[in-house]
Design a protein around this motif. Structure first.
Motif, short mmCIF file in Angstrom:
data_model
loop_
_atom_site.label_atom_id
_atom_site.label_comp_id
_atom_site.label_asym_id
_atom_site.label_seq_id
_atom_site.Cartn_x
_atom_site.Cartn_y
_atom_site.Cartn_z
N UNK A 1 -1.79 2.27 4.72
CA UNK A 1 -0.59 1.38 5.09
C UNK A 1 -0.38 1.26 6.41
N UNK A 2 -1.25 2.69 7.32
CA UNK A 2 -0.34 2.95 8.83
C UNK A 2 -0.63 1.79 9.84
N UNK A 3 -2.22 1.68 9.26
CA UNK A 3 -2.75 0.51 10.25
C UNK A 3 -1.88 -0.84 10.09
N UNK B 1 1.04 -1.10 0.06
CA UNK B 1 0.41 0.10 -0.08
C UNK B 1 1.01 1.80 -0.08
N UNK B 2 1.51 1.10 0.89
CA UNK B 2 3.52 1.99 0.77
C UNK B 2 3.79 2.93 -0.07
N UNK C 1 9.31 4.65 7.40
CA UNK C 1 8.79 5.15 6.31
C UNK C 1 7.47 5.79 5.68
N UNK C 2 6.64 4.39 6.66
CA UNK C 2 4.53 4.68 6.54
C UNK C 2 4.62 5.91 6.68
N UNK D 1 6.87 12.42 11.01
CA UNK D 1 8.11 12.85 11.13
C UNK D 1 8.94 11.10 12.02
N UNK D 2 8.51 13.09 13.25
CA UNK D 2 9.64 12.38 14.93
C UNK D 2 8.71 10.63 14.89
#
Length: 570
Positions: free
Chosen positions: A484-486, A475-476, A507-508, A515-516
Protein backbone atom coordinates in the motif's frame (compact mmCIF):
# COMPACT_ATOMS: atom_id res chain seq x y z
CA UNK A 1 -5.75 40.43 -26.51
CA UNK A 2 -7.97 42.93 -24.75
CA UNK A 3 -6.98 41.66 -21.31
CA UNK A 4 -3.36 42.47 -22.08
CA UNK A 5 -4.41 45.93 -23.21
CA UNK A 6 -6.09 46.45 -19.85
CA UNK A 7 -2.94 45.49 -17.99
CA UNK A 8 -0.47 47.50 -20.07
CA UNK A 9 -1.97 50.61 -21.60
CA UNK A 10 -3.99 51.48 -18.53
CA UNK A 11 -1.00 50.83 -16.31
CA UNK A 12 1.10 53.11 -18.50
CA UNK A 13 -1.49 55.82 -18.05
CA UNK A 14 -1.24 55.53 -14.29
CA UNK A 15 2.56 55.60 -14.36
CA UNK A 16 2.40 58.84 -16.35
CA UNK A 17 -0.09 60.27 -13.90
CA UNK A 18 2.09 59.44 -10.94
CA UNK A 19 4.37 62.28 -11.97
CA UNK A 20 1.43 64.64 -11.55
CA UNK A 21 0.68 63.97 -7.90
CA UNK A 22 -2.59 65.89 -7.67
CA UNK A 23 -4.23 64.10 -10.56
CA UNK A 24 -2.68 60.79 -9.59
CA UNK A 25 -4.13 60.93 -6.11
CA UNK A 26 -7.57 61.70 -7.51
CA UNK A 27 -7.68 58.70 -9.85
CA UNK A 28 -5.41 56.16 -8.15
CA UNK A 29 -8.24 54.69 -6.05
CA UNK A 30 -10.82 54.13 -8.78
CA UNK A 31 -8.14 53.11 -11.29
CA UNK A 32 -6.70 50.42 -9.04
CA UNK A 33 -10.20 49.23 -8.10
CA UNK A 34 -11.08 49.04 -11.79
CA UNK A 35 -7.92 47.15 -12.61
CA UNK A 36 -8.57 44.65 -9.84
CA UNK A 37 -12.16 44.18 -11.02
CA UNK A 38 -10.99 43.69 -14.62
CA UNK A 39 -8.50 41.04 -13.51
CA UNK A 40 -11.39 39.08 -12.02
CA UNK A 41 -13.61 39.67 -15.08
CA UNK A 42 -16.00 41.76 -13.01
CA UNK A 43 -16.95 43.95 -15.96
CA UNK A 44 -19.72 45.76 -14.11
CA UNK A 45 -17.41 47.00 -11.36
CA UNK A 46 -14.53 47.63 -13.78
CA UNK A 47 -16.72 49.83 -15.99
CA UNK A 48 -17.91 51.80 -12.97
CA UNK A 49 -14.45 52.42 -11.52
CA UNK A 50 -12.75 53.13 -14.85
CA UNK A 51 -15.48 55.59 -15.79
CA UNK A 52 -14.93 57.35 -12.49
CA UNK A 53 -11.18 57.49 -13.06
CA UNK A 54 -11.63 58.70 -16.65
CA UNK A 55 -13.89 61.52 -15.52
CA UNK A 56 -10.95 62.83 -13.48
CA UNK A 57 -8.35 62.32 -16.21
CA UNK A 58 -10.25 62.48 -19.53
CA UNK A 59 -7.14 62.80 -21.68
CA UNK A 60 -5.60 59.46 -20.75
CA UNK A 61 -5.64 56.97 -23.64
CA UNK A 62 -5.07 53.96 -21.41
CA UNK A 63 -8.07 54.78 -19.28
CA UNK A 64 -10.20 55.32 -22.39
CA UNK A 65 -9.21 51.88 -23.65
CA UNK A 66 -9.94 50.20 -20.32
CA UNK A 67 -13.30 51.93 -19.96
CA UNK A 68 -14.46 51.03 -23.48
CA UNK A 69 -13.41 47.41 -23.01
CA UNK A 70 -15.22 47.11 -19.68
CA UNK A 71 -18.43 48.55 -21.11
CA UNK A 72 -18.20 46.10 -24.01
CA UNK A 73 -17.82 43.25 -21.52
CA UNK A 74 -21.16 44.23 -19.97
CA UNK A 75 -22.70 44.69 -23.43
CA UNK A 76 -23.23 48.44 -23.13
CA UNK A 77 -22.28 49.60 -26.61
CA UNK A 78 -24.09 52.90 -26.02
CA UNK A 79 -21.88 53.83 -23.06
CA UNK A 80 -18.68 52.76 -24.78
CA UNK A 81 -19.53 54.65 -28.00
CA UNK A 82 -18.78 58.28 -27.01
CA UNK A 83 -15.36 57.32 -25.68
CA UNK A 84 -14.63 55.15 -28.73
CA UNK A 85 -15.55 57.98 -31.09
CA UNK A 86 -13.31 60.35 -29.16
CA UNK A 87 -10.42 57.89 -29.42
CA UNK A 88 -10.88 57.59 -33.18
CA UNK A 89 -11.10 61.37 -33.59
CA UNK A 90 -7.71 61.62 -31.89
CA UNK A 91 -6.17 59.02 -34.14
CA UNK A 92 -5.79 56.42 -31.38
CA UNK A 93 -5.54 52.84 -32.63
CA UNK A 94 -7.75 50.60 -30.52
CA UNK A 95 -9.42 47.35 -31.50
CA UNK A 96 -12.10 47.73 -28.85
CA UNK A 97 -12.85 51.34 -29.86
CA UNK A 98 -13.04 50.43 -33.56
CA UNK A 99 -15.29 47.47 -32.76
CA UNK A 100 -17.61 49.75 -30.79
CA UNK A 101 -17.93 52.33 -33.56
CA UNK A 102 -18.41 49.62 -36.19
CA UNK A 103 -21.07 47.88 -34.09
CA UNK A 104 -22.99 51.13 -33.83
CA UNK A 105 -22.80 51.86 -37.56
CA UNK A 106 -23.90 48.37 -38.52
CA UNK A 107 -26.72 48.30 -35.98
CA UNK A 108 -28.06 51.50 -37.56
CA UNK A 109 -27.49 49.94 -41.01
CA UNK A 110 -25.27 52.79 -42.14
CA UNK A 111 -23.54 50.53 -44.63
CA UNK A 112 -22.18 53.25 -46.90
CA UNK A 113 -20.54 54.99 -43.95
CA UNK A 114 -19.01 51.71 -42.81
CA UNK A 115 -17.74 50.88 -46.30
CA UNK A 116 -16.11 54.30 -46.53
CA UNK A 117 -13.95 53.62 -43.44
CA UNK A 118 -10.27 52.81 -43.89
CA UNK A 119 -9.96 49.25 -42.59
CA UNK A 120 -6.18 49.57 -42.40
CA UNK A 121 -6.40 52.18 -39.66
CA UNK A 122 -9.96 51.76 -38.35
CA UNK A 123 -10.52 48.01 -38.66
CA UNK A 124 -10.82 45.13 -36.21
CA UNK A 125 -8.78 42.46 -37.96
CA UNK A 126 -8.31 41.10 -41.50
CA UNK A 127 -10.82 38.22 -41.36
CA UNK A 128 -13.57 40.02 -39.48
CA UNK A 129 -13.12 43.17 -41.59
CA UNK A 130 -13.41 41.16 -44.80
CA UNK A 131 -16.54 39.30 -43.72
CA UNK A 132 -18.17 42.47 -42.41
CA UNK A 133 -17.40 44.27 -45.66
CA UNK A 134 -18.99 41.48 -47.72
CA UNK A 135 -22.18 41.56 -45.66
CA UNK A 136 -22.25 45.37 -45.64
CA UNK A 137 -22.02 45.37 -49.45
CA UNK A 138 -25.02 43.05 -49.57
CA UNK A 139 -26.82 45.35 -47.15
CA UNK A 140 -25.99 48.31 -49.40
CA UNK A 141 -27.56 46.54 -52.38
CA UNK A 142 -24.24 45.39 -53.87
CA UNK A 143 -25.05 41.66 -53.74
CA UNK A 144 -22.68 40.59 -56.52
CA UNK A 145 -19.77 42.48 -54.95
CA UNK A 146 -20.50 40.97 -51.55
CA UNK A 147 -20.70 37.40 -52.87
CA UNK A 148 -17.50 37.92 -54.86
CA UNK A 149 -15.78 39.19 -51.73
CA UNK A 150 -16.67 35.97 -49.89
CA UNK A 151 -14.95 34.07 -52.72
CA UNK A 152 -11.93 36.34 -52.41
CA UNK A 153 -11.70 35.66 -48.68
CA UNK A 154 -12.11 31.92 -49.30
CA UNK A 155 -8.94 31.92 -51.37
CA UNK A 156 -6.91 32.95 -48.33
CA UNK A 157 -5.20 30.25 -46.37
CA UNK A 158 -6.97 28.90 -43.29
CA UNK A 159 -10.23 30.84 -43.59
CA UNK A 160 -12.00 29.09 -46.45
CA UNK A 161 -14.55 27.45 -44.14
CA UNK A 162 -15.55 30.78 -42.61
CA UNK A 163 -15.95 32.49 -45.96
CA UNK A 164 -18.00 29.74 -47.61
CA UNK A 165 -20.22 29.29 -44.55
CA UNK A 166 -21.11 32.97 -44.69
CA UNK A 167 -21.53 32.88 -48.45
CA UNK A 168 -23.94 29.96 -48.08
CA UNK A 169 -25.87 31.87 -45.44
CA UNK A 170 -25.93 34.96 -47.66
CA UNK A 171 -27.19 32.99 -50.66
CA UNK A 172 -29.95 31.45 -48.57
CA UNK A 173 -30.82 34.86 -47.16
CA UNK A 174 -31.10 36.17 -50.72
CA UNK A 175 -33.39 33.27 -51.66
CA UNK A 176 -30.91 31.28 -53.79
CA UNK A 177 -31.36 28.01 -51.93
CA UNK A 178 -29.98 25.84 -54.75
CA UNK A 179 -26.65 27.65 -54.64
CA UNK A 180 -26.65 27.65 -50.85
CA UNK A 181 -27.19 23.88 -50.71
CA UNK A 182 -24.44 23.32 -53.25
CA UNK A 183 -22.04 25.07 -50.89
CA UNK A 184 -23.31 23.23 -47.82
CA UNK A 185 -23.00 19.81 -49.40
CA UNK A 186 -19.83 20.27 -51.48
CA UNK A 187 -17.89 22.69 -49.32
CA UNK A 188 -18.91 21.43 -45.89
CA UNK A 189 -16.55 22.96 -43.38
CA UNK A 190 -16.50 22.99 -39.59
CA UNK A 191 -19.11 25.74 -39.28
CA UNK A 192 -21.56 23.90 -41.53
CA UNK A 193 -21.23 20.95 -39.15
CA UNK A 194 -22.15 22.94 -36.06
CA UNK A 195 -25.62 22.79 -34.57
CA UNK A 196 -26.47 26.16 -36.09
CA UNK A 197 -25.05 25.22 -39.49
CA UNK A 198 -26.89 21.88 -39.52
CA UNK A 199 -30.19 23.53 -38.68
CA UNK A 200 -29.68 26.20 -41.32
CA UNK A 201 -29.05 23.52 -43.92
CA UNK A 202 -32.23 21.69 -42.90
CA UNK A 203 -34.19 24.89 -43.54
CA UNK A 204 -32.52 25.26 -46.93
CA UNK A 205 -33.42 21.68 -47.89
CA UNK A 206 -37.01 22.24 -46.79
CA UNK A 207 -37.20 25.36 -48.96
CA UNK A 208 -36.10 23.14 -51.87
CA UNK A 209 -38.94 20.69 -51.16
CA UNK A 210 -36.56 18.06 -49.78
CA UNK A 211 -37.98 17.49 -46.30
CA UNK A 212 -36.85 13.85 -46.16
CA UNK A 213 -33.29 14.91 -46.93
CA UNK A 214 -33.59 17.61 -44.26
CA UNK A 215 -34.64 15.01 -41.68
CA UNK A 216 -31.80 12.71 -42.74
CA UNK A 217 -29.29 15.54 -42.43
CA UNK A 218 -30.50 16.32 -38.89
CA UNK A 219 -30.31 12.64 -37.93
CA UNK A 220 -26.78 12.47 -39.29
CA UNK A 221 -25.77 15.55 -37.31
CA UNK A 222 -27.49 14.81 -33.99
CA UNK A 223 -28.27 11.09 -34.00
CA UNK A 224 -31.39 9.87 -32.26
CA UNK A 225 -31.02 12.31 -29.37
CA UNK A 226 -33.02 15.47 -29.62
CA UNK A 227 -34.33 18.48 -27.72
CA UNK A 228 -37.47 20.62 -28.05
CA UNK A 229 -36.02 22.83 -30.77
CA UNK A 230 -34.81 19.94 -32.92
CA UNK A 231 -37.93 17.90 -32.19
CA UNK A 232 -40.17 20.74 -33.33
CA UNK A 233 -38.17 21.06 -36.53
CA UNK A 234 -38.33 17.33 -37.27
CA UNK A 235 -42.06 17.16 -36.52
CA UNK A 236 -42.73 20.05 -38.88
CA UNK A 237 -40.66 18.40 -41.59
CA UNK A 238 -42.43 15.07 -41.12
CA UNK A 239 -45.77 16.89 -41.39
CA UNK A 240 -44.73 18.24 -44.78
CA UNK A 241 -44.37 21.84 -43.68
CA UNK A 242 -41.94 24.11 -45.54
CA UNK A 243 -39.56 25.59 -43.00
CA UNK A 244 -38.83 29.29 -43.25
CA UNK A 245 -35.17 30.19 -43.50
CA UNK A 246 -34.81 31.98 -40.17
CA UNK A 247 -31.05 32.04 -39.66
CA UNK A 248 -30.49 35.07 -41.91
CA UNK A 249 -33.33 37.44 -42.69
CA UNK A 250 -31.26 40.56 -43.43
CA UNK A 251 -27.71 41.76 -43.94
CA UNK A 252 -27.72 42.87 -40.30
CA UNK A 253 -28.41 39.26 -39.27
CA UNK A 254 -25.43 38.22 -41.38
CA UNK A 255 -23.23 40.79 -39.68
CA UNK A 256 -24.30 39.45 -36.28
CA UNK A 257 -23.45 35.97 -37.54
CA UNK A 258 -19.89 37.12 -38.26
CA UNK A 259 -19.31 38.07 -34.65
CA UNK A 260 -21.09 34.96 -33.34
CA UNK A 261 -19.21 32.51 -35.55
CA UNK A 262 -15.89 34.17 -34.74
CA UNK A 263 -16.73 34.01 -31.03
CA UNK A 264 -17.20 30.26 -31.41
CA UNK A 265 -13.81 29.94 -33.08
CA UNK A 266 -12.06 32.26 -30.65
CA UNK A 267 -13.27 30.19 -27.73
CA UNK A 268 -10.74 27.55 -28.67
CA UNK A 269 -7.85 30.00 -28.75
CA UNK A 270 -8.54 33.17 -26.76
CA UNK A 271 -9.62 33.94 -23.23
CA UNK A 272 -13.33 34.01 -22.35
CA UNK A 273 -13.24 37.76 -21.63
CA UNK A 274 -12.03 38.54 -25.15
CA UNK A 275 -14.44 36.05 -26.72
CA UNK A 276 -17.33 37.53 -24.75
CA UNK A 277 -16.92 40.88 -26.51
CA UNK A 278 -17.62 39.26 -29.89
CA UNK A 279 -20.68 37.59 -28.42
CA UNK A 280 -21.87 40.90 -26.97
CA UNK A 281 -21.57 42.62 -30.34
CA UNK A 282 -23.45 39.76 -32.02
CA UNK A 283 -26.38 40.36 -29.66
CA UNK A 284 -26.20 44.10 -30.15
CA UNK A 285 -26.63 43.59 -33.87
CA UNK A 286 -29.31 40.94 -33.45
CA UNK A 287 -31.08 41.07 -30.07
CA UNK A 288 -33.03 37.87 -30.82
CA UNK A 289 -29.84 35.84 -31.39
CA UNK A 290 -30.49 33.34 -28.62
CA UNK A 291 -27.46 31.23 -29.52
CA UNK A 292 -25.25 34.25 -28.90
CA UNK A 293 -27.04 34.89 -25.62
CA UNK A 294 -26.43 31.30 -24.48
CA UNK A 295 -22.79 31.54 -25.53
CA UNK A 296 -22.34 34.75 -23.55
CA UNK A 297 -23.97 33.24 -20.48
CA UNK A 298 -21.72 30.19 -20.72
CA UNK A 299 -18.64 32.39 -21.01
CA UNK A 300 -19.72 34.36 -17.95
CA UNK A 301 -20.06 31.09 -16.04
CA UNK A 302 -16.56 30.15 -17.14
CA UNK A 303 -15.30 33.44 -15.69
CA UNK A 304 -17.26 32.77 -12.46
CA UNK A 305 -19.52 35.76 -13.05
CA UNK A 306 -22.49 33.72 -11.92
CA UNK A 307 -24.91 36.58 -11.26
CA UNK A 308 -24.32 38.00 -14.75
CA UNK A 309 -24.65 34.50 -16.22
CA UNK A 310 -27.91 33.90 -14.36
CA UNK A 311 -29.29 37.20 -15.63
CA UNK A 312 -28.25 36.34 -19.19
CA UNK A 313 -29.91 32.92 -19.14
CA UNK A 314 -33.07 34.49 -17.79
CA UNK A 315 -33.32 36.72 -20.89
CA UNK A 316 -34.27 33.76 -23.09
CA UNK A 317 -38.06 34.02 -23.68
CA UNK A 318 -40.07 31.20 -22.11
CA UNK A 319 -41.71 30.46 -25.47
CA UNK A 320 -38.39 30.02 -27.27
CA UNK A 321 -37.42 26.43 -28.21
CA UNK A 322 -34.09 26.90 -26.38
CA UNK A 323 -35.79 27.91 -23.12
CA UNK A 324 -35.08 24.53 -21.50
CA UNK A 325 -31.39 24.85 -22.34
CA UNK A 326 -31.31 28.33 -20.84
CA UNK A 327 -33.01 27.12 -17.65
CA UNK A 328 -30.53 24.26 -17.33
CA UNK A 329 -27.76 26.83 -17.66
CA UNK A 330 -29.40 29.10 -15.10
CA UNK A 331 -29.66 26.23 -12.66
CA UNK A 332 -25.96 25.45 -13.14
CA UNK A 333 -25.01 29.09 -12.54
CA UNK A 334 -27.15 29.19 -9.40
CA UNK A 335 -25.50 26.00 -8.14
CA UNK A 336 -22.03 27.37 -8.68
CA UNK A 337 -22.92 30.57 -6.86
CA UNK A 338 -24.01 28.53 -3.84
CA UNK A 339 -27.75 28.97 -4.36
CA UNK A 340 -28.58 25.28 -4.30
CA UNK A 341 -32.22 25.63 -3.25
CA UNK A 342 -32.88 28.13 -6.05
CA UNK A 343 -31.26 25.76 -8.54
CA UNK A 344 -33.43 22.88 -7.37
CA UNK A 345 -36.54 25.03 -7.66
CA UNK A 346 -35.63 25.97 -11.26
CA UNK A 347 -35.10 22.32 -12.15
CA UNK A 348 -38.30 21.14 -10.46
CA UNK A 349 -40.32 23.69 -12.41
CA UNK A 350 -38.51 22.66 -15.58
CA UNK A 351 -39.31 19.01 -14.91
CA UNK A 352 -43.02 19.86 -14.73
CA UNK A 353 -42.92 21.63 -18.08
CA UNK A 354 -40.44 19.38 -19.91
CA UNK A 355 -41.20 16.08 -18.23
CA UNK A 356 -40.19 14.07 -21.30
CA UNK A 357 -36.59 15.33 -21.34
CA UNK A 358 -34.18 12.93 -19.58
CA UNK A 359 -31.53 15.63 -19.09
CA UNK A 360 -33.88 17.69 -16.93
CA UNK A 361 -34.48 14.79 -14.52
CA UNK A 362 -30.84 13.65 -14.52
CA UNK A 363 -29.64 17.17 -13.78
CA UNK A 364 -32.16 17.46 -10.96
CA UNK A 365 -30.92 14.12 -9.64
CA UNK A 366 -27.32 15.35 -9.71
CA UNK A 367 -28.14 18.46 -7.69
CA UNK A 368 -30.22 16.54 -5.17
CA UNK A 369 -27.48 13.92 -4.79
CA UNK A 370 -24.87 16.61 -4.14
CA UNK A 371 -27.18 17.97 -1.43
CA UNK A 372 -27.39 14.50 0.18
CA UNK A 373 -31.09 14.28 -0.70
CA UNK A 374 -30.58 10.74 -1.93
CA UNK A 375 -34.17 9.46 -1.91
CA UNK A 376 -35.29 12.36 -4.09
CA UNK A 377 -32.24 11.89 -6.29
CA UNK A 378 -33.11 8.24 -6.87
CA UNK A 379 -36.64 9.22 -7.87
CA UNK A 380 -35.28 11.73 -10.39
CA UNK A 381 -32.82 9.19 -11.80
CA UNK A 382 -35.62 6.60 -12.08
CA UNK A 383 -37.49 8.92 -14.43
CA UNK A 384 -34.35 9.81 -16.39
CA UNK A 385 -33.49 6.12 -16.88
CA UNK A 386 -37.05 5.27 -17.96
CA UNK A 387 -36.88 8.05 -20.57
CA UNK A 388 -33.39 7.15 -21.81
CA UNK A 389 -32.71 4.28 -24.15
CA UNK A 390 -30.01 1.93 -22.84
CA UNK A 391 -28.15 2.45 -26.10
CA UNK A 392 -27.77 6.18 -25.45
CA UNK A 393 -24.24 7.37 -24.78
CA UNK A 394 -24.91 8.71 -21.31
CA UNK A 395 -27.08 5.87 -20.03
CA UNK A 396 -24.20 4.33 -18.07
CA UNK A 397 -23.78 7.48 -16.01
CA UNK A 398 -27.43 7.49 -14.97
CA UNK A 399 -27.04 3.99 -13.53
CA UNK A 400 -23.76 5.00 -11.90
CA UNK A 401 -25.24 8.13 -10.31
CA UNK A 402 -28.30 6.23 -9.08
CA UNK A 403 -26.03 3.52 -7.69
CA UNK A 404 -24.13 6.11 -5.63
CA UNK A 405 -27.40 7.43 -4.21
CA UNK A 406 -28.63 3.92 -3.40
CA UNK A 407 -25.31 3.05 -1.75
CA UNK A 408 -25.61 6.13 0.46
CA UNK A 409 -29.13 4.99 1.36
CA UNK A 410 -27.60 1.61 2.35
CA UNK A 411 -29.62 -0.20 -0.32
CA UNK A 412 -26.63 -2.21 -1.41
CA UNK A 413 -28.22 -4.93 -3.59
CA UNK A 414 -29.90 -2.33 -5.79
CA UNK A 415 -26.77 -0.18 -5.81
CA UNK A 416 -24.54 -3.08 -6.85
CA UNK A 417 -26.94 -3.98 -9.65
CA UNK A 418 -26.77 -0.43 -10.97
CA UNK A 419 -22.96 -0.32 -10.74
CA UNK A 420 -22.75 -3.56 -12.71
CA UNK A 421 -25.27 -2.33 -15.26
CA UNK A 422 -23.16 0.80 -15.75
CA UNK A 423 -20.14 -1.43 -16.45
CA UNK A 424 -22.15 -3.46 -18.95
CA UNK A 425 -23.01 -0.25 -20.81
CA UNK A 426 -19.50 1.18 -20.51
CA UNK A 427 -17.01 -1.64 -19.88
CA UNK A 428 -13.82 -0.63 -18.12
CA UNK A 429 -15.12 2.76 -16.98
CA UNK A 430 -12.59 3.67 -14.27
CA UNK A 431 -14.91 5.72 -12.04
CA UNK A 432 -17.41 2.89 -11.84
CA UNK A 433 -14.71 0.26 -11.31
CA UNK A 434 -13.18 2.34 -8.55
CA UNK A 435 -16.43 3.06 -6.71
CA UNK A 436 -17.73 -0.50 -6.95
CA UNK A 437 -14.40 -2.07 -6.03
CA UNK A 438 -13.88 0.26 -3.08
CA UNK A 439 -17.42 -0.41 -1.83
CA UNK A 440 -16.92 -4.18 -2.00
CA UNK A 441 -13.73 -3.92 0.05
CA UNK A 442 -15.42 -1.70 2.64
CA UNK A 443 -18.10 -4.40 2.96
CA UNK A 444 -15.40 -7.12 3.08
CA UNK A 445 -17.03 -9.10 0.26
CA UNK A 446 -15.75 -10.34 -3.12
CA UNK A 447 -12.30 -9.03 -2.24
CA UNK A 448 -10.39 -10.60 -5.12
CA UNK A 449 -12.83 -9.16 -7.66
CA UNK A 450 -12.77 -5.78 -5.89
CA UNK A 451 -8.99 -5.53 -5.99
CA UNK A 452 -8.96 -6.52 -9.66
CA UNK A 453 -11.50 -3.79 -10.42
CA UNK A 454 -9.47 -1.09 -8.74
CA UNK A 455 -6.24 -2.25 -10.39
CA UNK A 456 -8.03 -2.04 -13.75
CA UNK A 457 -9.23 1.45 -12.85
CA UNK A 458 -5.68 2.55 -11.99
CA UNK A 459 -4.39 1.11 -15.26
CA UNK A 460 -7.00 3.16 -17.12
CA UNK A 461 -6.43 6.36 -15.09
CA UNK A 462 -2.92 6.19 -13.62
CA UNK A 463 -2.86 9.93 -12.89
CA UNK A 464 -6.13 10.05 -10.98
CA UNK A 465 -5.22 10.73 -7.38
CA UNK A 466 -8.57 9.48 -6.11
CA UNK A 467 -8.29 6.16 -7.90
CA UNK A 468 -4.63 5.60 -6.95
CA UNK A 469 -5.62 6.42 -3.36
CA UNK A 470 -8.33 3.77 -3.58
CA UNK A 471 -5.81 1.12 -4.60
CA UNK A 472 -3.49 2.02 -1.76
CA UNK A 473 -6.36 2.13 0.70
CA UNK A 474 -7.78 -1.19 -0.45
CA UNK A 475 -4.40 -2.85 -0.01
CA UNK A 476 -4.24 -1.33 3.47
CA UNK A 477 -7.71 -2.67 4.29
CA UNK A 478 -6.58 -6.10 3.11
CA UNK A 479 -3.59 -5.94 5.47
CA UNK A 480 -1.08 -5.68 2.61
CA UNK A 481 0.58 -2.64 4.14
CA UNK A 482 3.95 -2.80 2.40
CA UNK A 483 2.26 -2.88 -1.01
CA UNK A 484 0.00 0.00 0.00
CA UNK A 485 2.84 2.41 0.81
CA UNK A 486 3.99 3.12 -2.75
CA UNK A 487 0.48 3.67 -4.07
CA UNK A 488 -0.46 5.98 -1.20
CA UNK A 489 2.73 8.00 -1.67
CA UNK A 490 1.90 8.31 -5.38
CA UNK A 491 -1.63 9.45 -4.51
CA UNK A 492 -0.20 12.20 -2.29
CA UNK A 493 2.09 13.28 -5.13
CA UNK A 494 -0.97 13.61 -7.35
CA UNK A 495 -3.12 15.32 -4.68
CA UNK A 496 -0.65 16.94 -2.27
CA UNK A 497 -3.16 19.07 -0.35
CA UNK A 498 -6.07 16.65 -0.13
CA UNK A 499 -6.74 15.96 3.57
CA UNK A 500 -8.23 12.48 3.04
CA UNK A 501 -5.33 11.22 0.93
CA UNK A 502 -2.75 12.58 3.38
CA UNK A 503 -4.69 11.03 6.26
CA UNK A 504 -4.69 7.68 4.48
CA UNK A 505 -0.95 7.84 3.95
CA UNK A 506 -0.51 8.51 7.66
CA UNK A 507 -2.50 5.37 8.50
CA UNK A 508 -0.43 3.30 6.07
CA UNK A 509 2.82 4.63 7.51
CA UNK A 510 1.61 3.76 11.00
CA UNK A 511 0.72 0.25 9.88
CA UNK A 512 4.28 -0.40 8.68
CA UNK A 513 5.82 1.05 11.81
CA UNK A 514 6.82 4.48 10.45
CA UNK A 515 5.11 6.25 13.34
CA UNK A 516 6.82 9.65 13.12
CA UNK A 517 6.06 9.91 9.42
CA UNK A 518 2.49 8.88 10.18
CA UNK A 519 2.13 11.69 12.73
CA UNK A 520 3.60 14.15 10.24
CA UNK A 521 1.03 13.11 7.60
CA UNK A 522 -1.87 13.41 10.06
CA UNK A 523 -0.72 16.91 10.95
CA UNK A 524 -0.49 17.77 7.24
CA UNK A 525 -3.96 16.34 6.64
CA UNK A 526 -5.35 18.34 9.54
CA UNK A 527 -3.87 21.55 8.13
CA UNK A 528 -5.66 20.96 4.81
CA UNK A 529 -9.14 20.47 6.29
CA UNK A 530 -11.54 23.25 5.35
CA UNK A 531 -13.59 24.05 8.46
CA UNK A 532 -16.27 25.67 6.29
CA UNK A 533 -16.81 22.58 4.13
CA UNK A 534 -19.73 20.79 5.73
CA UNK A 535 -19.58 17.99 3.13
CA UNK A 536 -15.89 17.21 3.60
CA UNK A 537 -15.05 13.51 3.98
CA UNK A 538 -12.05 14.24 6.21
CA UNK A 539 -12.59 13.77 9.95
CA UNK A 540 -10.42 16.29 11.84
CA UNK A 541 -11.48 14.99 15.27
CA UNK A 542 -10.28 11.50 14.37
CA UNK A 543 -6.99 12.93 13.10
CA UNK A 544 -6.44 14.77 16.38
CA UNK A 545 -7.23 11.64 18.35
CA UNK A 546 -4.70 9.63 16.31
CA UNK A 547 -2.09 12.28 17.06
CA UNK A 548 -2.87 11.95 20.78
CA UNK A 549 -2.98 8.17 21.23
CA UNK A 550 -2.03 6.55 17.91
CA UNK A 551 -4.01 4.61 15.35
CA UNK A 552 -4.08 1.32 17.30
CA UNK A 553 -5.84 2.94 20.26
CA UNK A 554 -8.32 4.73 17.95
CA UNK A 555 -9.22 1.46 16.23
CA UNK A 556 -9.75 -0.19 19.62
CA UNK A 557 -11.97 2.70 20.73
CA UNK A 558 -14.01 2.35 17.53
CA UNK A 559 -14.41 -1.40 18.01
CA UNK A 560 -12.60 -2.04 14.74
CA UNK A 561 -10.29 -4.94 14.02
CA UNK A 562 -6.70 -4.27 15.06
CA UNK A 563 -3.90 -3.86 12.57
CA UNK A 564 -1.85 -6.85 11.60
CA UNK A 565 1.71 -7.07 12.92
CA UNK A 566 3.65 -4.14 11.46
CA UNK A 567 6.56 -4.83 9.19
CA UNK A 568 9.03 -2.95 11.37
CA UNK A 569 11.85 -5.47 11.52
CA UNK A 570 10.64 -6.91 14.78
Amino acid sequence: MIRSILSTTALAALVTLTAQSGVAQSIAGPYLAGRQAARHSDFEAAARYYTQALSRAPERAGLMEATVTSHLGVGRIDRALPIAKLMESRGLRSQSAHMTVIADLLAREEYDTFLARDVETLGIGPLVDGLLTAWAEIGAGLEDEGLARFDEIASERGVRGFALYHKGMALAGLGDFEAAEALFVDEAGPLQQTRRGAMARAEVLSQLGRNEDAIASLRAAFGSSSDPELSAMVLALEAGEVLTFTHITSARDGLAEVFYSLAGALRQEAGPDYTLIYGRVARHLRPDHVDALLLNADLLEEMEQFDLATAAYKQVPDDHPAFHAAELGRAAALRQSGKQDAAIEVLEQLAKRFGDLPIVHSTLGDVLRQQDRFEEAVAAYDIAIDLTGEEERGAWFLHYARAISLERLKEWPRAEADFRRALELNPGQPQVLNYLGYSLVEKQIKLDEALAMIEEAVAASPDSGYIVDSLGWVLYRLGRYDEAVGHMERAVELMPVDPVVNDHLGDVYWAVGRTREAQFQWMRALSFVDPDDADAEADPDRMRRKLEVGLDQVLEEEGAAPLKVANDDG
